[in-house]
Design an enzyme around this catalytic site. Structure first.
Site, short mmCIF file in Angstrom:
data_model
loop_
_atom_site.label_atom_id
_atom_site.label_comp_id
_atom_site.label_asym_id
_atom_site.label_seq_id
_atom_site.Cartn_x
_atom_site.Cartn_y
_atom_site.Cartn_z
N ARG A 175 0.81 -1.22 0.00
CA ARG A 175 0.00 0.00 0.00
C ARG A 175 0.85 1.27 0.00
O ARG A 175 0.47 2.29 0.57
CB ARG A 175 -0.95 0.02 1.21
CG ARG A 175 -1.93 -1.13 1.25
CD ARG A 175 -2.82 -1.19 0.02
NE ARG A 175 -3.74 -2.33 0.12
CZ ARG A 175 -3.45 -3.55 -0.33
NH1 ARG A 175 -2.31 -3.79 -0.95
NH2 ARG A 175 -4.32 -4.53 -0.20
N SER A 252 -10.89 1.05 2.91
CA SER A 252 -10.25 0.63 4.16
C SER A 252 -9.50 1.82 4.75
O SER A 252 -8.56 2.32 4.14
CB SER A 252 -9.29 -0.53 3.90
OG SER A 252 -10.00 -1.66 3.45
N GLU A 358 -4.79 4.87 6.06
CA GLU A 358 -4.45 4.66 4.66
C GLU A 358 -4.74 5.88 3.79
O GLU A 358 -3.97 6.19 2.88
CB GLU A 358 -5.20 3.44 4.13
CG GLU A 358 -4.81 3.04 2.72
CD GLU A 358 -5.34 1.67 2.33
OE1 GLU A 358 -5.54 1.45 1.12
OE2 GLU A 358 -5.55 0.84 3.21
#
Length: 366
Positions: A175, A252, A358
Site C-alpha cells: 500500500r 479501508s 491509509e
C-alpha cells in the site's frame, strides 16, 4: 460560485468550489480555486503555473482515498479528468495497456476484462482513477498494482519535466510507493502488462477461490473472476452506491499493521488476555523479520464492531466492513477523524498495535 479565466490552456478556473463533491466520503470544505484538466497538457500547465507562483496545489483524482478538512483547501485544486487508452503487443501473449491518469479505475478493469486481458480482474470495484493506483500500490484479493505495472509517465515538480519511470524504480511496497506522502510528482498515465487469452491471473485469495469453486493457483475466465470479486466487495459495502451510506467511505481506513517478529509475542499475549488463549489470530508474512496482522480483526476484538457509531450517529464503522469509516449523510471531517482516533487508540490500548491511516489527509491530521 464565480468563474474567471486564466492562461492555463484557456481552462476555466472556479472559486470557492466545495470539495465534498469530489471525494467518496462526501466530506471536505471549499477549494479557493478549482479547475478540471481534461488533457495531460492542461495538467502540466496548471501544475507548472502553480509551482512558479508559489500557490498551494492539490491534485485530485477520484477522491476515493482522500480526507479533506472541513476548512477546505486554500489554494488551487486541479482535478485530473484526462481520458484515453491504447494497446501495444508484447512477447509471450502479453499486452501492454496504456491508460491516462484521469480514467476511472473500475471502468478500466471492466474494459480489460471485456478484451479478455487477465491481470486486473481482482482489482475490480475499487473506486478512484488510474493515476492514483501506482501511488498507493492498490491491492485486493491477492493482487496488487506492482504485479502488473510496467511504467508511469510523471511530471516531476522539482524541475517541471515529464519523464517515464519504470515500475521497479517506484519503490512499490504494501500500500505504498516512493510517490506516496510526497507531492514532488504527478502521475499523467500508467502502463500495465496483461495476459491475453481470456484467463485470469492465478487466484491467490482463499475467500475468492471458495466463491469461484476452485483451488488456489487456478485460473478462471476473466469475466468470472471479475463478477466474483464484485460480489465479495458489494457484500462488504466496498462498491460505490449513492443510496448506500455504507459506501460513503474512503475504503479501508487503516492498513493492516506489520509487526516486528520480536514484538509479536507481546501482542499475542495481549490478544490471549483479552480474547482467550485459544483465539486464532490471522497472521501473514510481512517481509523479513515481520508479520502482517489483520486490522479488521484487531478492531473488532478491541470492541469496535460493524456499525459502531459516533458523533450522535453522523459517522460509524460500516455495517458490512469494520475497516470502512462511513459518513451517514450529515457528518463533518472532524466527526470522521474523531471516530478514527477512537478506533486507533482503542486498538493500541488493547493490543499494543498502532494502526496507520491509509487515506491521504489534506489540511487535517489524525
Amino acid at each position: 460560485m464565480t468563474s474567471v479565466t486564466t492562461p492555463l490552456s484557456s481552462t476555466e478556473v472556479r472559486t470557492s468550489v466545495p470539495l465534498s463533491g469530489y471525494t467518496t466520503l462526501r466530506l471536505g470544505g471549499p477549494a479557493a480555486r478549482f479547475l478540471q484538466a481534461t488533457s495531460a497538457a492542461d495538467v502540466v500547465d496548471a501544475v507548472r503555473a502553480a509551482d512558479q507562483s508559489g500557490e498551494p496545489l492539490l491534485v485530485l483524482g477520484g477522491g476515493s482515498n482522500l480526507v479533506i478538512a472541513d476548512e477546505g483547501f486554500d489554494g488551487l485544486a486541479v482535478r485530473v479528468a484526462t481520458q484515453g487508452r491504447s494497446f501495444d503487443r508484447l512477447a509471450d501473449g502479453r499486452v501492454e495497456l496504456t491508460i491516462e491518469a484521469g480514467e476511472d479505475w473500475d471502468r478500466t478493469v471492466a474494459f480489460a476484462a471485456e478484451q479478455g486481458l487477465g491481470g486486473l480482474e481482482c482489482l475490480s470495484g475499487i473506486p478512484g482513477q488510474v493515476g492514483a493506483t501506482p501511488v498507493q500500490n492498490v491491492g485486493a484479493y491477492g493482487v496488487e498494482i506492482a504485479d502488473v505495472l510496467t511504467s508511469v509517465d510523471l511530471l516531476d515538480r522539482r524541475n517541471g519535466r515529464v519523464h517515464q519511470v519504470q515500475a521497479e524504480d517506484l519503490g512499490l511496497t504494501y500500500r505504498s510507493s516512493v510517490l506516496k506522502g510526497t507531492d514532488s510528482a504527478v502521475v499523467l498515465r500508467a502502463r500495465f502488462a496483461l495476459q491475453d487469452g481470456g484467463q485470469s491471473a492465478p487466484i491467490r485469495y482463499a475467500e475468492l477461490a471458495r466463491l469461484l469453486g476452485v483451488e488456489l493457483g487456478a485460473r478462471v475466465p476473466v469475466a468470472d473472476a471479475r463478477r466474483a470479486v464484485l460480489e465479495l466487495r458489494r457484500g462488504k459495502g466496498m462498491v460505490l452506491d449513492a443510496e448506500d451510506h455504507d459506501t460513503w467511505s474512503a475504503g479501508s481506513f487503516f492498513t493492516n499493521p506489520i509487526v516486528d517478529d520480536g514484538e509479536l509475542p507481546d501482542v499475542l499475549a495481549k490478544v490471549a488476555a483479552r480474547v482467550g488463549a485459544d483465539a486464532t489470530v490471522p497472521q501473514y508474512p510481512g517481509g523479513a523479520g515481520k508479520t502482517k496482522m489483520s486490522a479488521a480483526w484487531l478492531i473488532e476484538r478491541a470492541g469496535f464492531g460493524k456499525g459502531y457509531p459516533a458523533a450522535e450517529g453522523r459517522v460509524s464503522l460500516s455495517g458490512k466492513h469494520t475497516l470502512a469509516l462511513t459518513n451517514r449523510g450529515e457528518a463533518s471531517t472532524a466527526d470522521l477523524l474523531a471516530l478514527a482516533g477512537e478506533v486507533r487508540d482503542g486498538v493500541l490500548a488493547a493490543f499494543g498495535v498502532r494502526l496507520q491511516a491509509e487515506p491521504v489527509l489534506v489540511g487535517c491530521r489524525l
